[in-house]
Design an enzyme around this catalytic site. Structure first.
Site, PDB file in Angstrom:
ATOM      1  N   HIS A  87      12.851  41.629 -28.388  1.00 37.97           N
ATOM      2  CA  HIS A  87      11.380  41.614 -29.806  1.00 37.97           C
ATOM      3  C   HIS A  87      10.077  41.999 -29.515  1.00 37.97           C
ATOM      4  O   HIS A  87       9.504  42.770 -30.181  1.00 37.97           O
ATOM      5  CB  HIS A  87      11.968  40.534 -31.021  1.00 37.97           C
ATOM      6  CG  HIS A  87      13.089  40.172 -30.723  1.00 37.97           C
ATOM      7  ND1 HIS A  87      13.482  38.812 -30.077  1.00 37.97           N
ATOM      8  CD2 HIS A  87      14.315  41.021 -31.617  1.00 37.97           C
ATOM      9  CE1 HIS A  87      15.395  39.238 -30.542  1.00 37.97           C
ATOM     10  NE2 HIS A  87      15.253  39.959 -31.292  1.00 37.97           N
ATOM     11  N   HIS A 112       2.229  37.259 -26.095  1.00 37.03           N
ATOM     12  CA  HIS A 112       2.863  37.804 -26.307  1.00 37.03           C
ATOM     13  C   HIS A 112       2.261  38.562 -28.046  1.00 37.03           C
ATOM     14  O   HIS A 112       1.370  38.424 -28.428  1.00 37.03           O
ATOM     15  CB  HIS A 112       4.541  37.453 -27.546  1.00 37.03           C
ATOM     16  CG  HIS A 112       4.812  36.815 -28.238  1.00 37.03           C
ATOM     17  ND1 HIS A 112       4.789  35.589 -28.184  1.00 37.03           N
ATOM     18  CD2 HIS A 112       4.692  37.054 -29.333  1.00 37.03           C
ATOM     19  CE1 HIS A 112       4.202  34.940 -29.544  1.00 37.03           C
ATOM     20  NE2 HIS A 112       4.479  36.224 -30.066  1.00 37.03           N
ATOM     21  N   HIS A 114       2.755  42.059 -31.392  1.00 37.70           N
ATOM     22  CA  HIS A 114       3.097  42.077 -32.066  1.00 37.70           C
ATOM     23  C   HIS A 114       2.311  43.498 -32.630  1.00 37.70           C
ATOM     24  O   HIS A 114       0.957  43.115 -33.131  1.00 37.70           O
ATOM     25  CB  HIS A 114       3.062  41.139 -33.781  1.00 37.70           C
ATOM     26  CG  HIS A 114       3.935  40.185 -33.573  1.00 37.70           C
ATOM     27  ND1 HIS A 114       5.250  40.271 -33.249  1.00 37.70           N
ATOM     28  CD2 HIS A 114       3.512  38.668 -32.969  1.00 37.70           C
ATOM     29  CE1 HIS A 114       5.579  38.500 -33.008  1.00 37.70           C
ATOM     30  NE2 HIS A 114       4.709  37.669 -32.884  1.00 37.70           N
ATOM     31  N   HIS A 131      -0.693  36.786 -29.967  1.00 36.76           N
ATOM     32  CA  HIS A 131      -0.120  35.286 -30.347  1.00 36.76           C
ATOM     33  C   HIS A 131      -0.106  34.421 -28.571  1.00 36.76           C
ATOM     34  O   HIS A 131       1.005  34.935 -27.657  1.00 36.76           O
ATOM     35  CB  HIS A 131       1.126  34.738 -30.639  1.00 36.76           C
ATOM     36  CG  HIS A 131       1.243  35.167 -32.099  1.00 36.76           C
ATOM     37  ND1 HIS A 131       2.191  35.893 -32.968  1.00 36.76           N
ATOM     38  CD2 HIS A 131       0.019  36.262 -32.796  1.00 36.76           C
ATOM     39  CE1 HIS A 131       1.745  36.294 -34.075  1.00 36.76           C
ATOM     40  NE2 HIS A 131       0.417  36.158 -33.797  1.00 36.76           N
ATOM     41  N   THR A 195       7.201  33.140 -35.538  1.00 39.51           N
ATOM     42  CA  THR A 195       6.911  33.573 -37.436  1.00 39.51           C
ATOM     43  C   THR A 195       8.477  34.310 -36.740  1.00 39.51           C
ATOM     44  O   THR A 195       8.518  35.895 -37.283  1.00 39.51           O
ATOM     45  CB  THR A 195       6.048  35.211 -36.443  1.00 39.51           C
ATOM     46  OG1 THR A 195       5.324  35.455 -35.754  1.00 39.51           O
ATOM     47  CG2 THR A 195       4.621  34.057 -36.979  1.00 39.51           C
ATOM     48  N   THR A 196       8.884  34.090 -35.548  1.00 40.05           N
ATOM     49  CA  THR A 196      10.781  34.586 -35.564  1.00 40.05           C
ATOM     50  C   THR A 196      12.215  33.533 -35.789  1.00 40.05           C
ATOM     51  O   THR A 196      11.253  32.646 -35.497  1.00 40.05           O
ATOM     52  CB  THR A 196      10.459  35.166 -33.686  1.00 40.05           C
ATOM     53  OG1 THR A 196      10.069  33.924 -33.012  1.00 40.05           O
ATOM     54  CG2 THR A 196       9.952  36.464 -34.297  1.00 40.05           C
TER      55      THR A 196
END
Length: 247
Positions: A87, A112, A114, A131, A195-196
């Site tokens: 992801h 990670h 986004h 993040h 947020t996942t």
């Protein structure tokens, strides 16, 4: 303000990355969730979800002189592992890097990316958001969010892009994550969630107001790996939104 432990910062930026042999095992299969169908995500708990659209006019000034509101980073860099989570582009850090966040000690677990940004500030979104996930000994999570815009190239970003391999979770490298963080620490703070999935709550969020910088090619490189991996913004639902400015 953010303060870095600079014992080896110049040297850390120059460290060479080390890749594992090509015959190393592939990454384990990550739990699947579809960003195009976020309404189908499971285990949404409560009304303190992340990310949010930050409205500076709603933010309360955090000016209690009796409290230590600073973020003080102790990043010296070292061993890390590039991970394809299925992801996002992620880098897991070996123990050693840490932060004092509002007077409490947290260890850096991973960071990670986004694309585009999950948070917005005063209606503006950004091409990339990093993040940096920290964990305290009692298990509490704090995430420092950095919004990236196009500008000067970033040495640490170049190392991540060089060593990220689709389907792999075992590519070793050495880097200093401090190179990805702005040097000032004005921030917005609120309590939210991952947020996942599983979207767990009671996560401390610190969205830096200073922006990170990457070249257009580097931003495009992250988007080529994963684009559209941003969760929709969630309602604030009356939560306090604080703004800390170190001036």
């Amino acid at each position: 303000m953010i303060r870095f432990h600079r014992a080896c910062m110049p040297a850390c930026l120059a460290l060479l990355a080390l890749a594992l042999p090509s015959g190393a095992p592939a990454a384990p299969v990550a739990p699947h969730f579809d960003y195009r169908h976020q309404d189908q995500w499971q285990e949404i708990h409560g009304d303190m979800q992340s990310p949010i659209a930050i409205d500076s006019s709603l933010a309360q000034a955090d000016r209690d002189d009796d409290d230590d509101d600073r973020i003080v980073l102790h990043h010296v860099g070292g061993d890390a592992t590039a991970v394809d989570t299925g992801h996002a582009v992620q880098v897991n850090m070996a123990p050693g890097d840490s932060a004092n966040i509002r007077g409490r000690r947290f260890g850096l677990q991973q960071f990670h990316f986004h694309a585009p940004s999950e948070h917005s500030i005063d209606g503006r979104s950004y091409p990339l958001e990093g993040h940096f996930v920290y964990k305290a000994r009692n298990g509490r999570l704090a995430v420092i969010a950095v919004l990236f815009e196009e500008g000067a190239p970033n040495a640490a970003a170049a190392l991540v892009l060089l060593h990220f391999q689709p389907g792999r979770s075992d590519v070793a490298l050495r880097l200093d994550p401090a190179a990805l963080l702005p040097s000032t620490a004005d921030y917005y703070h609120y309590l939210g969630s991952l947020t996942t999935p599983p979207l767990s709550q009671n996560v401390e969020w610190y969205v830096l107001t200073s922006k990170g910088s990457m070249s257009a090619a580097q931003i495009a490189g992250f988007k080529a790996r994963y684009d559209g991996n941003n969760r929709a913004r969630q309602a604030l639902n009356g939560r306090p939104l604080l703004h800390f400015a170190d001036n």
